[in-house]
Write a protein that holds these residues in place. Structure first.
Motif, short mmCIF file in Angstrom:
data_model
loop_
_atom_site.label_atom_id
_atom_site.label_comp_id
_atom_site.label_asym_id
_atom_site.label_seq_id
_atom_site.Cartn_x
_atom_site.Cartn_y
_atom_site.Cartn_z
N ASP A 38 0.83 -1.21 0.00
CA ASP A 38 0.00 0.00 0.00
C ASP A 38 0.87 1.25 0.00
OD1 ASP A 38 -2.27 -1.53 -0.01
OD2 ASP A 38 -2.65 -1.34 2.14
N GLU A 39 1.96 1.20 0.75
CA GLU A 39 2.88 2.34 0.79
C GLU A 39 3.46 2.62 -0.59
OE1 GLU A 39 7.27 3.00 2.67
OE2 GLU A 39 5.76 2.13 4.01
N GLU A 42 0.91 4.12 -2.99
CA GLU A 42 0.59 5.53 -2.74
C GLU A 42 1.71 6.48 -3.14
OE1 GLU A 42 -2.38 6.73 -1.80
OE2 GLU A 42 -3.11 4.68 -1.91
N LYS A 62 -5.28 -1.58 -4.84
CA LYS A 62 -4.47 -2.45 -3.98
C LYS A 62 -4.19 -3.79 -4.65
CE LYS A 62 -5.80 -0.64 0.51
NZ LYS A 62 -6.39 -0.95 1.81
#
Length: 196
Positions: A38-39, A42, A62
């Motif tokens: 997820d990091e 983003e 995701k």
């Protein structure tokens, strides 16, 4: 053995506490992995690409990020296997643990592990020296490198070198030394003085 017999075989008993701890560890690692993905998803540089792919694939971002991460890992592993070579990877999986065990054996006061590892290194060196010649003869045998790897693993993990040393190497060594002693005359106890 039929499929019913295989399915009927009971699983080994595992304590519930151990199973719960393992499942908890797996869930924690999974959460850490998903958080890392997820990091990455983003990140400003990657976000537009993932968003575009997600829209075209009609999938959540995701899921697309996980798919990209999986593909990257797959291609990384395949690149290593194809560029470094499977033979090298197999040999390193044998060589590195043997080196570590040898260092520990040198530092330990017992003699048994030294003898076992020395026997292993003799067999390993024999295979390494003979490998080009053996490859010329057995190049047509499918998975020959895998068979060689399995044999060397047997020698290292299950003390197979002790068997090989006792049944093959010692008798050959005795024959060769006997031939050398017969061929070479015994050296004199003292060197003769040089005449002037």
């Amino acid at each position: 053995m039929s499929a019913d017999e295989v399915n009927a075989t009971p699983a080994p008993e595992v304590s519930e506490g151990l199973q719960a701890r393992v499942m908890k560890m797996v869930e924690e690692k999974k959460k850490q992995f998903v958080a890392k993905i997820d990091e990455y998803a983003e990140m400003e540089q990657i976000k537009p690409v993932i968003k575009t792919i997600a829209e075209k694939a009609n999938q959540p971002p995701k899921t697309v990020a996980m798919g990209i991460a999986g593909a990257a890992v797959f291609f990384g592993v395949m690149t290593v296997v194809l560029m470094v070579g499977m033979k090298t990877l197999l040999e390193l999986t044998l060589y590195i643990p043997a080196v570590i065990k040898s260092i520990k054996a040198i530092e330990s006061p017992e003699k048994d592990d030294d003898t076992d590892l020395l026997s292993f290194w003799v067999v390993y060196c024999f295979f390494t020296i003979c490998d080009p010649f053996v490859q010329m003869v057995f190049f047509w045998v499918p998975y020959f490198g895998l068979f060689k790897f399995a044999f060397l693993q047997y020698c290292y993990r299950f003390k197979g070198t002790l068997f090989i040393t006792e049944t093959i190497l010692k008798p050959v060594y005795k024959k060769i030394t006997a031939m050398m002693e017969k061929a070479a005359p015994a050296a004199p106890a003292e060197a003769p003085e040089k005449a002037d």
